[in-house]
Design a protein around this motif. Structure first.
Motif, PDB file in Angstrom:
ATOM      1  N   THR A  58     -86.908 -64.840  63.045  1.00 66.62           N
ATOM      2  CA  THR A  58     -87.033 -63.827  64.318  1.00 66.62           C
ATOM      3  C   THR A  58     -85.779 -62.864  64.308  1.00 66.62           C
ATOM      4  OG1 THR A  58     -85.468 -65.457  65.457  1.00 66.62           O
ATOM      5  CG2 THR A  58     -88.191 -65.684  65.575  1.00 66.62           C
ATOM      6  N   SER A  59     -86.066 -61.705  64.662  1.00 67.46           N
ATOM      7  CA  SER A  59     -84.845 -60.711  65.014  1.00 67.46           C
ATOM      8  C   SER A  59     -84.661 -60.182  66.128  1.00 67.46           C
ATOM      9  CB  SER A  59     -85.237 -59.527  63.850  1.00 67.46           C
ATOM     10  OG  SER A  59     -86.368 -58.958  64.106  1.00 67.46           O
ATOM     11  N   SER A  60     -83.614 -59.799  66.409  1.00 70.10           N
ATOM     12  CA  SER A  60     -83.201 -58.985  67.833  1.00 70.10           C
ATOM     13  C   SER A  60     -81.983 -58.353  67.562  1.00 70.10           C
ATOM     14  CB  SER A  60     -83.058 -60.126  69.042  1.00 70.10           C
ATOM     15  OG  SER A  60     -82.233 -61.029  68.569  1.00 70.10           O
ATOM     16  N   PHE A  61     -81.769 -57.591  68.743  1.00 68.28           N
ATOM     17  CA  PHE A  61     -80.377 -56.625  68.761  1.00 68.28           C
ATOM     18  C   PHE A  61     -79.520 -57.379  69.797  1.00 68.28           C
ATOM     19  CE2 PHE A  61     -83.821 -53.860  66.972  1.00 68.28           C
ATOM     20  CZ  PHE A  61     -83.105 -53.301  65.906  1.00 68.28           C
ATOM     21  N   VAL A  62     -78.082 -57.386  69.597  1.00 65.89           N
ATOM     22  CA  VAL A  62     -77.283 -57.624  70.386  1.00 65.89           C
ATOM     23  C   VAL A  62     -76.089 -56.837  70.439  1.00 65.89           C
ATOM     24  CG1 VAL A  62     -78.103 -60.308  70.208  1.00 65.89           C
ATOM     25  CG2 VAL A  62     -76.394 -59.399  68.753  1.00 65.89           C
ATOM     26  N   ASP A  63     -75.363 -56.909  71.474  1.00 66.47           N
ATOM     27  CA  ASP A  63     -74.228 -56.041  71.704  1.00 66.47           C
ATOM     28  C   ASP A  63     -73.062 -56.908  71.004  1.00 66.47           C
ATOM     29  OD1 ASP A  63     -75.627 -54.085  73.121  1.00 66.47           O
ATOM     30  OD2 ASP A  63     -75.133 -55.041  75.022  1.00 66.47           O
ATOM     31  N   ILE A  64     -72.059 -56.116  70.327  1.00 64.83           N
ATOM     32  CA  ILE A  64     -70.907 -56.847  69.917  1.00 64.83           C
ATOM     33  C   ILE A  64     -70.244 -57.197  70.818  1.00 64.83           C
ATOM     34  CG2 ILE A  64     -68.662 -56.244  68.601  1.00 64.83           C
ATOM     35  CD1 ILE A  64     -70.191 -54.197  66.955  1.00 64.83           C
ATOM     36  N   ALA A  65     -70.079 -56.731  72.015  1.00 65.86           N
ATOM     37  CA  ALA A  65     -69.045 -57.305  73.286  1.00 65.86           C
ATOM     38  C   ALA A  65     -69.613 -58.588  73.719  1.00 65.86           C
ATOM     39  CB  ALA A  65     -69.012 -56.265  74.216  1.00 65.86           C
ATOM     40  N   ASP A  66     -71.001 -59.154  73.461  1.00 68.07           N
ATOM     41  CA  ASP A  66     -71.581 -60.233  73.955  1.00 68.07           C
ATOM     42  C   ASP A  66     -71.012 -61.485  73.086  1.00 68.07           C
ATOM     43  OD1 ASP A  66     -72.931 -58.718  75.686  1.00 68.07           O
ATOM     44  OD2 ASP A  66     -74.939 -58.716  74.954  1.00 68.07           O
ATOM     45  N   MET A  67     -70.556 -61.327  72.134  1.00 66.78           N
ATOM     46  CA  MET A  67     -69.994 -62.315  71.365  1.00 66.78           C
ATOM     47  C   MET A  67     -68.454 -62.337  70.850  1.00 66.78           C
ATOM     48  SD  MET A  67     -73.327 -62.833  68.733  1.00 66.78           S
ATOM     49  CE  MET A  67     -72.755 -64.351  68.347  1.00 66.78           C
ATOM     50  N   ALA A  68     -67.880 -63.529  70.912  1.00 67.35           N
ATOM     51  CA  ALA A  68     -66.273 -63.569  70.419  1.00 67.35           C
ATOM     52  C   ALA A  68     -66.242 -63.380  69.084  1.00 67.35           C
ATOM     53  CB  ALA A  68     -65.808 -64.681  71.243  1.00 67.35           C
ATOM     54  N   TRP A  69     -65.962 -62.416  68.446  1.00 73.10           N
ATOM     55  CA  TRP A  69     -65.670 -62.219  66.996  1.00 73.10           C
ATOM     56  C   TRP A  69     -64.259 -62.434  66.690  1.00 73.10           C
ATOM     57  CZ3 TRP A  69     -70.051 -62.337  64.570  1.00 73.10           C
ATOM     58  CH2 TRP A  69     -71.347 -61.908  65.112  1.00 73.10           C
ATOM     59  N   THR A  70     -63.849 -63.045  65.562  1.00 77.51           N
ATOM     60  CA  THR A  70     -62.370 -62.955  64.987  1.00 77.51           C
ATOM     61  C   THR A  70     -62.187 -61.448  64.513  1.00 77.51           C
ATOM     62  OG1 THR A  70     -63.256 -63.610  62.895  1.00 77.51           O
ATOM     63  CG2 THR A  70     -62.715 -65.431  64.524  1.00 77.51           C
ATOM     64  N   GLU A  71     -60.797 -61.219  64.329  1.00 79.43           N
ATOM     65  CA  GLU A  71     -60.458 -60.057  63.667  1.00 79.43           C
ATOM     66  C   GLU A  71     -60.969 -59.991  62.449  1.00 79.43           C
ATOM     67  OE1 GLU A  71     -58.791 -57.672  64.986  1.00 79.43           O
ATOM     68  OE2 GLU A  71     -58.434 -58.567  66.977  1.00 79.43           O
ATOM     69  N   ASP A  72     -60.975 -60.970  61.695  1.00 74.30           N
ATOM     70  CA  ASP A  72     -61.617 -60.942  60.055  1.00 74.30           C
ATOM     71  C   ASP A  72     -63.287 -60.673  60.202  1.00 74.30           C
ATOM     72  OD1 ASP A  72     -61.173 -61.337  57.286  1.00 74.30           O
ATOM     73  OD2 ASP A  72     -62.768 -63.031  57.842  1.00 74.30           O
ATOM     74  N   ASP A  73     -63.791 -61.196  61.138  1.00 74.13           N
ATOM     75  CA  ASP A  73     -65.425 -60.899  61.390  1.00 74.13           C
ATOM     76  C   ASP A  73     -65.641 -59.531  61.717  1.00 74.13           C
ATOM     77  OD1 ASP A  73     -66.117 -63.430  60.467  1.00 74.13           O
ATOM     78  OD2 ASP A  73     -66.001 -64.437  62.539  1.00 74.13           O
TER      79      ASP A  73
END
Length: 387
Positions: free
Chosen positions: A40-55
């Motif tokens: 399955t595929s979908s679009f998500v906002d970057i702000a909705d997930m907690a990313w590390t600086e490296d990611d």
């Protein structure tokens, strides 16, 4: 042994490889051809997930992040623009526990069946060898063994045939020697009897003793010749219905002129019938009666018992008896159990061996019991079945 080991080893190795390949093809074909079950595929906002600086840095550089989720799933993330990511979820197909159990069961059952098929010819040939060993006759001859030359046990079959030939040669040599010696004894014995007969004092103590010794030697020679002839081949028996009580009374009456006359002899039991050769049945009973009269003190009891299809003829005496440890050995040629039943009592030591041979011809058996009067009780067991 090396051939057998290599054959079994190669068979198991090849079987494991082939069987594993076939079962993997059957059970896990779908898993091998399709490594995913659902995408399955979908679009998500970057702000909705907690990313590390490296990611975040890797996403901005256009790399795809591979993250693992629950239930054997994976998420792939790649940046579309400054604020959005494309999320692709892959749920991988797994093998269930039931499928694994079924695979194992089929594998081991199939392996057992294949090993059984490999072992079947070997088991069949071993059975043929077993039957051949049972078929060895009194001359040591072994029946031809129908085993193919490519069989793993063929060398054993050849060795068994050679062993049978060797046994036959040894037995024939022994019988020829025994027969020749016994025959050669007759000539000097005849000369001795003639020389004693021409003596003036034929009633002298020494002459009488020498005559008794010569008579005993003659009996020994005759029994040796008789036993040798019995060992060489089995006669053709004339099997008839014989009334046992009448037979036993006739034998007692026939032998009463010998040393049996000083003993009390009784015949007891039912008037049963046996299927036997009259001549050899008489001889077996005579030998037991003569054996009993040598050791009995005052009486001999002949009893007849019948159970189901078997008839038992028991000859018991009130003599010193035979120790239990010698019960099986007394039927061996020339065996003397102990001093209480030694050669001083007379006999050549072949009478019971002849009895055993006669009973074997009739498919019966003979054995020793303790007499109620404390002596020995020899038993003849006849089975009333056609042989």
């Amino acid at each position: 042994m090396t051939r057998l080991f290599l054959s079994l080893y190669l068979f198991i190795a090849v079987t494991l490889v082939v069987l594993s390949a076939l079962l993997n093809q059957v059970f896990f074909e779908d898993s091998a051809s399709k490594n995913t079950d659902k995408v399955t595929s979908s679009f998500v906002d970057i702000a909705d997930m907690a990313w590390t600086e490296d990611d975040l840095q890797r996403l901005q550089q256009g790399e795809t992040l591979n993250l693992f989720g629950p239930k054997n799933s994976r998420q792939l993330y790649t940046q579309i623009d400054d604020n959005r990511l494309l999320e692709i979820t892959i749920i991988e197909k797994t093998v269930s526990d039931n499928q694994t159990i079924l695979y194992s069961a089929v594998f081991f059952v199939a392996l057992g069946i294949l090993i059984a098929l490999w072992a079947w010819p070997l088991w069949r040939d071993l059975q043929a060898l077993k039957q051949a060993t049972k078929s060895i006759d009194v001359n040591g001859n072994v029946e031809p063994i129908s085993i193919e030359s490519r069989s793993l046990v063929y060398p054993i079959a050849v060795a068994l045939q050679e062993l049978g030939k060797r046994i036959n040669e040894l037995l024939n040599t022994q019988r020829e020697l025994t027969g020749a010696v016994a025959h050669e004894f007759r000539t000097p014995l005849a000369r001795l009897k003639f020389a004693l007969a021409t003596q003036n004092d034929s009633s002298g103590k020494q002459t009488v003793a020498m005559n008794e010794d010569i008579n005993e030697l003659e009996k020994l020679v005759q029994e040796m010749l008789s036993y040798t002839s019995m060992e060489s081949q089995e006669p053709e028996l004339n099997i008839t219905d014989i009334p046992v009580e009448l037979l036993c009374k006739e034998r007692v009456a026939q032998l009463s002129s010998l040393s049996l006359s000083s003993l009390s002899i009784s015949v007891e039991g039912s008037d049963a019938f046996i299927l036997a050769d009259a001549h050899y049945a008489e001889r077996a009973i005579d030998n037991l009666l003569l054996n009993a009269c040598r050791y009995a003190k005052s009486k001999i009891v002949v009893s007849i018992e019948e159970y189901a299809n078997s008839v038992f003829i028991k000859v018991a005496d009130d003599g010193p008896g035979v120790a239990e440890k010698y019960a099986d050995k007394v039927f061996q040629p020339f065996f003397r159990p102990e001093s209480s039943r030694d050669r001083k009592q007379g006999g050549a030591g072949l009478g019971l061996a002849i009895v055993k041979r006669i009973m074997a011809w009739h498919g019966g058996r003979c054995y020793l019991e303790q007499s109620k009067s404390g002596g020995a009780c020899f038993v003849l067991c006849f089975t009333n079945e056609k042989h």
